[in-house]
Motif scaffolding. Sequence first.
Motif, PDB file in Angstrom:
ATOM      1  N   THR A  77       0.813  -1.385  -0.003  1.00 48.99           N
ATOM      2  CA  THR A  77      -0.104  -0.097   0.061  1.00 48.99           C
ATOM      3  C   THR A  77       0.943   1.292   0.104  1.00 48.99           C
ATOM      4  O   THR A  77       0.726   2.224  -0.852  1.00 48.99           O
ATOM      5  CB  THR A  77      -0.875   0.060   1.145  1.00 48.99           C
ATOM      6  OG1 THR A  77      -1.847  -1.050   1.094  1.00 48.99           O
ATOM      7  CG2 THR A  77      -1.799   1.285   1.113  1.00 48.99           C
ATOM      8  N   VAL A  78       1.953   1.198   0.709  1.00 55.89           N
ATOM      9  CA  VAL A  78       2.777   2.492   0.952  1.00 55.89           C
ATOM     10  C   VAL A  78       3.683   2.602  -0.408  1.00 55.89           C
ATOM     11  O   VAL A  78       3.438   3.809  -0.937  1.00 55.89           O
ATOM     12  CB  VAL A  78       3.647   2.322   1.807  1.00 55.89           C
ATOM     13  CG1 VAL A  78       4.919   3.270   2.108  1.00 55.89           C
ATOM     14  CG2 VAL A  78       3.032   2.218   3.369  1.00 55.89           C
ATOM     15  N   ARG A  83       4.207   5.401  -5.756  1.00 56.29           N
ATOM     16  CA  ARG A  83       4.210   5.341  -7.144  1.00 56.29           C
ATOM     17  C   ARG A  83       3.303   6.324  -7.628  1.00 56.29           C
ATOM     18  O   ARG A  83       3.642   6.975  -8.762  1.00 56.29           O
ATOM     19  CB  ARG A  83       4.327   3.975  -7.811  1.00 56.29           C
ATOM     20  CG  ARG A  83       5.447   3.141  -7.466  1.00 56.29           C
ATOM     21  CD  ARG A  83       5.439   1.678  -7.738  1.00 56.29           C
ATOM     22  NE  ARG A  83       6.604   0.988  -7.512  1.00 56.29           N
ATOM     23  CZ  ARG A  83       6.888  -0.509  -7.207  1.00 56.29           C
ATOM     24  NH1 ARG A  83       5.585  -1.021  -7.207  1.00 56.29           N
ATOM     25  NH2 ARG A  83       7.884  -0.908  -7.046  1.00 56.29           N
ATOM     26  N   ALA A  84       2.006   6.349  -7.145  1.00 56.67           N
ATOM     27  CA  ALA A  84       1.091   7.104  -7.826  1.00 56.67           C
ATOM     28  C   ALA A  84       1.186   8.518  -7.356  1.00 56.67           C
ATOM     29  O   ALA A  84       0.809   9.273  -8.474  1.00 56.67           O
ATOM     30  CB  ALA A  84      -0.247   6.652  -6.915  1.00 56.67           C
ATOM     31  N   LYS A 121       3.084  -7.044   7.828  1.00 55.08           N
ATOM     32  CA  LYS A 121       2.793  -6.031   6.970  1.00 55.08           C
ATOM     33  C   LYS A 121       4.106  -5.327   6.131  1.00 55.08           C
ATOM     34  O   LYS A 121       3.858  -5.081   5.104  1.00 55.08           O
ATOM     35  CB  LYS A 121       2.214  -4.709   8.146  1.00 55.08           C
ATOM     36  CG  LYS A 121       0.896  -5.055   8.493  1.00 55.08           C
ATOM     37  CD  LYS A 121       0.625  -3.978   9.657  1.00 55.08           C
ATOM     38  CE  LYS A 121      -0.534  -4.335  10.250  1.00 55.08           C
ATOM     39  NZ  LYS A 121      -1.040  -3.153  11.166  1.00 55.08           N
ATOM     40  N   PHE A 122       5.096  -5.618   6.767  1.00 59.16           N
ATOM     41  CA  PHE A 122       6.489  -4.763   6.263  1.00 59.16           C
ATOM     42  C   PHE A 122       7.540  -6.063   6.265  1.00 59.16           C
ATOM     43  O   PHE A 122       8.496  -5.966   7.150  1.00 59.16           O
ATOM     44  CB  PHE A 122       6.951  -3.596   7.176  1.00 59.16           C
ATOM     45  CG  PHE A 122       6.018  -2.471   6.853  1.00 59.16           C
ATOM     46  CD1 PHE A 122       5.919  -1.597   5.650  1.00 59.16           C
ATOM     47  CD2 PHE A 122       4.726  -2.423   7.754  1.00 59.16           C
ATOM     48  CE1 PHE A 122       4.778  -0.766   5.621  1.00 59.16           C
ATOM     49  CE2 PHE A 122       3.892  -1.430   7.491  1.00 59.16           C
ATOM     50  CZ  PHE A 122       4.011  -0.546   6.477  1.00 59.16           C
ATOM     51  N   THR A 323      -4.066   6.021  -5.850  1.00 59.77           N
ATOM     52  CA  THR A 323      -3.833   5.075  -6.833  1.00 59.77           C
ATOM     53  C   THR A 323      -5.231   4.988  -7.744  1.00 59.77           C
ATOM     54  O   THR A 323      -5.247   4.438  -8.690  1.00 59.77           O
ATOM     55  CB  THR A 323      -3.715   3.442  -6.308  1.00 59.77           C
ATOM     56  OG1 THR A 323      -4.782   2.872  -5.591  1.00 59.77           O
ATOM     57  CG2 THR A 323      -2.361   3.373  -5.557  1.00 59.77           C
ATOM     58  N   ARG A 324      -6.376   5.438  -7.066  1.00 61.97           N
ATOM     59  CA  ARG A 324      -7.569   5.796  -7.808  1.00 61.97           C
ATOM     60  C   ARG A 324      -8.013   7.061  -7.621  1.00 61.97           C
ATOM     61  O   ARG A 324      -9.001   7.257  -7.386  1.00 61.97           O
ATOM     62  CB  ARG A 324      -8.435   4.783  -7.276  1.00 61.97           C
ATOM     63  CG  ARG A 324      -8.749   4.412  -6.075  1.00 61.97           C
ATOM     64  CD  ARG A 324      -9.816   3.044  -5.948  1.00 61.97           C
ATOM     65  NE  ARG A 324     -10.193   3.221  -4.350  1.00 61.97           N
ATOM     66  CZ  ARG A 324     -11.383   3.284  -3.882  1.00 61.97           C
ATOM     67  NH1 ARG A 324     -12.158   3.857  -4.970  1.00 61.97           N
ATOM     68  NH2 ARG A 324     -11.688   3.275  -2.712  1.00 61.97           N
ATOM     69  N   LEU A 325      -7.076   7.977  -7.438  1.00 55.66           N
ATOM     70  CA  LEU A 325      -7.484   9.547  -7.394  1.00 55.66           C
ATOM     71  C   LEU A 325      -8.444   9.902  -8.676  1.00 55.66           C
ATOM     72  O   LEU A 325      -8.090   9.775  -9.835  1.00 55.66           O
ATOM     73  CB  LEU A 325      -6.454  10.230  -7.289  1.00 55.66           C
ATOM     74  CG  LEU A 325      -6.540  11.799  -6.736  1.00 55.66           C
ATOM     75  CD1 LEU A 325      -6.900  11.603  -5.358  1.00 55.66           C
ATOM     76  CD2 LEU A 325      -5.024  12.242  -6.821  1.00 55.66           C
TER      77      LEU A 325
END
Length: 435
Positions: A77-78, A83-84, A121-122, A323-325
């Motif tokens: 997610t991060v 990248r977005a 998670k990481f 990512t879906r702005l």
Amino acid sequence: MPPLPVSRIGRTLAGLTAAAACTAGLLAASEPASATPEPPGTSGARQTAGPYPNLAPTPPMGWNNWSYYMCDINEKTVIDNARALVRSGLAKKGYDTVTVDDCWMAKQRGPQGELVADPVKFPHGMAYIGRQLHSLGLRFGIYEDAGTATCEKYPGSLGHYRQDAQMFAGWKVDYLKFDGCNLPTQQGLTKEQTYRDAYGRMSRELRGTGRSITFSVSAPAYFQYDDERTWHQVIGWSAEVGNLWREGRDIALEKHAPAAKWSSILYNFDYNARLARLQKPGRWNDPDYLLAGDSGLTGAEIHSQMALWAMMAAPLISSTDLTRLSPTALDVLGNREIIAVDQDPLGVQGTLVHRDAGSAVLSKALKNGDRAVALFNSGDSPQTVSTTAAAAGLPAAGSYRLRDLTTGRTTRSRGAITAKDLPPHATVLYRISAR
């Protein structure tokens, strides 16, 4: 007009639902320490004279996961949101810091007392996150807490200030958001002295690492319901130990209803707009995140938050799924001329020219002599909002050039600054020149 009083208005402002209240900063829980705290004044930090280095000459910009994702966060997610930022062009416009908020760590420290990333998670650890962000040309931000535990009950830094600061520096962290949950009042000290000691120690330890780490201080938010004198005192020393500070409630979360989100924006605007005299260039009042994105807010509402935050020289930190702005949200966040108002090198917070139950007018001096003027309809029906060039602080002139920073349309006026039939919750932001 005489300056408006610096006031919290937190006890009296109506309309904010309980759901939109701060989830991470209003209650001081009493939880046993995970390590024995160092006595006051004996942290072993290298003593450094003067205030914290000016590592934020303009308000910070970037992305933080908290308002949208809360604890539902992981490595993918991060990095996907980072990248977005780059792919959308927002990074080139200044949104350059990606901060991983609470819940990134394991519930227990490691065998040497070190912080450990949650292995699920990481799985590659936090230094890996930093390397990925840096490879994208971004800065790496991380969250911790001054107390025994974070707001979500992960290990806090109390008793580990030096160790944690050095670990963050080793991970190449560029920005630290340092919360204030679960900080027990030390014996012989007041609550204010305890917080001052804790944040002062972490400030010194960060400086002692030799790495430039922008320091976001959350201490004032824990005094918003204390007396005015103490609250102002905490903001005063926050400006000495760090670069920016949260003064009040958290902005609403993604799970909250659109009406609660709008009430939250209004609440944070109203308290922060009255704090211009407490901010100075390089030291920023922080009214919390931008909600532009998949938030249920109208286009007018997300534009108003962006315009008002820019007028207040607030940090522009998005908290949404980048990512879906939507195109509308991207246009709002990426408006170069509004960003320029926020990032103006004069570094002053705009002041209230007028505020009533249904409207507000703000004026902000800009370095080249222009003024930014925002006309805000905070009410629920259309209305005309207006002021004059003189009231906004512009010099006397035969006419003025008004540029609408949303539409790009330029008009001239002999002194009237007006937005006719402004829709509910909408803002017109002008850049005005007497030339």
